[in-house]
Write an enzyme that holds these catalytic residues in place. Sequence first.
Site, PDB file in Angstrom:
ATOM      1  N   ASP A 227       0.833  -1.164   0.064  1.00 54.27           N
ATOM      2  CA  ASP A 227      -0.088   0.099  -0.207  1.00 54.27           C
ATOM      3  C   ASP A 227       0.759   1.367   0.236  1.00 54.27           C
ATOM      4  O   ASP A 227       0.240   2.334  -0.024  1.00 54.27           O
ATOM      5  CB  ASP A 227      -0.911   0.121   1.163  1.00 54.27           C
ATOM      6  CG  ASP A 227      -0.142   0.042   2.513  1.00 54.27           C
ATOM      7  OD1 ASP A 227       1.001   0.054   2.382  1.00 54.27           O
ATOM      8  OD2 ASP A 227      -0.684   0.167   3.533  1.00 54.27           O
TER       9      ASP A 227
ATOM     10  N   GLU B 128       3.322   2.076   2.383  1.00 53.44           N
ATOM     11  CA  GLU B 128       3.846   2.442   3.703  1.00 53.44           C
ATOM     12  C   GLU B 128       5.284   1.944   3.814  1.00 53.44           C
ATOM     13  O   GLU B 128       5.536   0.983   3.214  1.00 53.44           O
ATOM     14  CB  GLU B 128       3.066   2.132   4.749  1.00 53.44           C
ATOM     15  CG  GLU B 128       1.758   2.817   4.874  1.00 53.44           C
ATOM     16  CD  GLU B 128       0.928   2.275   6.059  1.00 53.44           C
ATOM     17  OE1 GLU B 128       1.626   1.550   7.040  1.00 53.44           O
ATOM     18  OE2 GLU B 128      -0.263   2.663   6.403  1.00 53.44           O
TER      19      GLU B 128
ATOM     20  N   GLN C 112      13.698  24.618  -0.154  1.00 48.96           N
ATOM     21  CA  GLN C 112      12.200  25.249   0.141  1.00 48.96           C
ATOM     22  C   GLN C 112      12.412  25.849   1.522  1.00 48.96           C
ATOM     23  O   GLN C 112      11.721  25.656   2.644  1.00 48.96           O
ATOM     24  CB  GLN C 112      11.299  24.173   0.429  1.00 48.96           C
ATOM     25  CG  GLN C 112      10.979  23.773  -1.053  1.00 48.96           C
ATOM     26  CD  GLN C 112       9.579  22.608  -1.115  1.00 48.96           C
ATOM     27  OE1 GLN C 112       8.614  23.245  -0.593  1.00 48.96           O
ATOM     28  NE2 GLN C 112       9.833  21.433  -1.932  1.00 48.96           N
TER      29      GLN C 112
ATOM     30  N   HIS D  73      22.034  23.759   1.898  1.00 45.52           N
ATOM     31  CA  HIS D  73      21.715  25.176   0.995  1.00 45.52           C
ATOM     32  C   HIS D  73      21.610  26.508   1.759  1.00 45.52           C
ATOM     33  O   HIS D  73      21.976  27.426   1.389  1.00 45.52           O
ATOM     34  CB  HIS D  73      20.229  24.718   0.023  1.00 45.52           C
ATOM     35  CG  HIS D  73      20.002  25.793  -0.882  1.00 45.52           C
ATOM     36  ND1 HIS D  73      20.568  26.232  -2.009  1.00 45.52           N
ATOM     37  CD2 HIS D  73      19.008  26.849  -0.929  1.00 45.52           C
ATOM     38  CE1 HIS D  73      20.236  26.839  -2.705  1.00 45.52           C
ATOM     39  NE2 HIS D  73      19.138  27.378  -2.062  1.00 45.52           N
TER      40      HIS D  73
ATOM     41  N   LYS E 175      22.125  34.489 -11.856  1.00 47.84           N
ATOM     42  CA  LYS E 175      21.091  33.473 -12.137  1.00 47.84           C
ATOM     43  C   LYS E 175      19.747  34.033 -11.775  1.00 47.84           C
ATOM     44  O   LYS E 175      19.483  34.237 -10.715  1.00 47.84           O
ATOM     45  CB  LYS E 175      21.327  32.046 -11.554  1.00 47.84           C
ATOM     46  CG  LYS E 175      20.368  31.235 -11.970  1.00 47.84           C
ATOM     47  CD  LYS E 175      20.570  29.705 -11.480  1.00 47.84           C
ATOM     48  CE  LYS E 175      20.468  29.673  -9.933  1.00 47.84           C
ATOM     49  NZ  LYS E 175      20.259  27.922  -9.526  1.00 47.84           N
TER      50      LYS E 175
ATOM     51  N   ARG F 143      15.525  32.508 -11.655  1.00 50.06           N
ATOM     52  CA  ARG F 143      14.806  31.612 -11.882  1.00 50.06           C
ATOM     53  C   ARG F 143      13.397  31.980 -11.942  1.00 50.06           C
ATOM     54  O   ARG F 143      12.955  32.652 -10.860  1.00 50.06           O
ATOM     55  CB  ARG F 143      15.124  30.103 -10.684  1.00 50.06           C
ATOM     56  CG  ARG F 143      14.390  28.878 -11.211  1.00 50.06           C
ATOM     57  CD  ARG F 143      14.536  28.048 -10.133  1.00 50.06           C
ATOM     58  NE  ARG F 143      16.045  27.411 -10.158  1.00 50.06           N
ATOM     59  CZ  ARG F 143      16.388  26.330 -10.609  1.00 50.06           C
ATOM     60  NH1 ARG F 143      15.377  25.716 -11.530  1.00 50.06           N
ATOM     61  NH2 ARG F 143      17.505  25.774 -10.401  1.00 50.06           N
TER      62      ARG F 143
ATOM     63  N   ASP G 169      29.083  24.254  -6.915  1.00 51.39           N
ATOM     64  CA  ASP G 169      27.993  24.733  -6.654  1.00 51.39           C
ATOM     65  C   ASP G 169      27.588  23.600  -5.597  1.00 51.39           C
ATOM     66  O   ASP G 169      28.266  22.722  -5.258  1.00 51.39           O
ATOM     67  CB  ASP G 169      26.455  24.495  -7.706  1.00 51.39           C
ATOM     68  CG  ASP G 169      25.538  25.503  -7.376  1.00 51.39           C
ATOM     69  OD1 ASP G 169      25.505  25.886  -6.337  1.00 51.39           O
ATOM     70  OD2 ASP G 169      24.792  25.383  -8.224  1.00 51.39           O
TER      71      ASP G 169
HETATM   72  C1  R5P Z   1      20.113  26.701  -6.223  1.00 55.41           C
HETATM   73  O1  R5P Z   1      20.131  27.918  -5.793  1.00 55.41           O
HETATM   74  C2  R5P Z   1      21.196  25.658  -6.230  1.00 55.41           C
HETATM   75  O2  R5P Z   1      22.145  26.120  -5.374  1.00 55.41           O
HETATM   76  C3  R5P Z   1      21.555  24.855  -7.216  1.00 55.41           C
HETATM   77  O3  R5P Z   1      22.291  25.853  -8.046  1.00 55.41           O
HETATM   78  C4  R5P Z   1      20.332  24.270  -7.900  1.00 55.41           C
HETATM   79  O4  R5P Z   1      19.436  23.602  -7.000  1.00 55.41           O
HETATM   80  C5  R5P Z   1      20.684  23.377  -9.034  1.00 55.41           C
HETATM   81  O5  R5P Z   1      19.548  22.951  -9.490  1.00 55.41           O
HETATM   82  P1  R5P Z   1      19.603  22.351 -11.117  1.00 55.41           P
HETATM   83  O6  R5P Z   1      20.691  21.447 -11.252  1.00 55.41           O
HETATM   84  O7  R5P Z   1      18.146  21.714 -11.310  1.00 55.41           O
HETATM   85  O8  R5P Z   1      19.745  23.739 -11.924  1.00 55.41           O
END
Ligand code: R5P
Length: 303
Positions: free
Chosen positions: A37, A39, A105, A138, A202, A204, A228
């Site tokens: 199910d 779980e 998030q 993050h 960048k 988004r 990164d």
């Molecule tokens: C975003 O602020 C993070 O530091 C990464 O740059 C991001 O999560 C990378 O995600 P993706 O590979 O999907 O672009």
Amino acid sequence: MSNQIVIAGPSSQGLAVNLANYLDVQVYATENKVFPDGECYLRIDIENDTVLEDADVLIVQTTGANAAGDQNQRIMELIMMISAAKRAKASKIRVINPYFAYSRQDKAFRPGECLFATEVLKWIERAGATEFYTIDIHAETIFDAVDIPTFNLDPMEILAQIVKDRNVINPIVICPDKGAYERSRAFARYLGEDIPVVQFNKTRDVKTGEITMEGDIDVNGREVIIADDIIATGGTMARALGIAKKAGAKSIYAVGTHPLLIKNATYKLLKAGTTEIIGSDTIDSIAMQASMAEVIGKAIKKN
Ligand code: R5P
């Protein structure tokens, strides 16, 4: 001093064994499955609960998704391990969550959103964790949500050493966005003296997730490293790579602490001209080239 024991969560078995070897302590496996199910089920593979009684238990479980389980399953399993250790009366429950899922998030970007990263961490605390360790989270502000000691460990020295071993000449470090600047600076310092760091911009789209990137750079004939925290879809790296390649980079290393490499990210990066994708074992992936066992082990010994 209480008996130290490592529990190898289903998603971090290699790292857990390496950590146990580094600390020279006993490691126990786990048994897990998903019921028909949906779980989750998990038990720590011990003969009886007294094994964990009064022990200093180190639970190692990444919550990154892979083919064997998504992040939600990994979080459930982590909570189950913490709860089992608490039930068995462990004296300390130290959670080692190398990649902390939902960390992106950390803010409400649109009306109606929640700060789910902090909810996940609060859940870990409430389940019984007494300390929390992660690698290159993050956003460290997530830690403000809990009272237990939290540790954000730095992987950059080890990742930089791998690039150093490639004998790069005249390297330059690119950071793909503002948020990655401190990380990229640390990486450059470990790589060598006076290595320049150039920041791209960048943006988004919060609705579509679409990335745009701008960067003005002259890297003709130089070796470029893009550093990164997370490589997820590879979109961010691929954009930065495109700019560096167009500007004449001789080679381009894509360095990400957490190489989630979702869907066709590997293809995307290699096709865009990456010389090598370098990541750590916070996630089991083809880019896993550096173990964080020593970094974690040193922090555990210190605390
Ligand atoms: C975003 O602020 C993070 O530091 C990464 O740059 C991001 O999560 C990378 O995600 P993706 O590979 O999907 O672009």
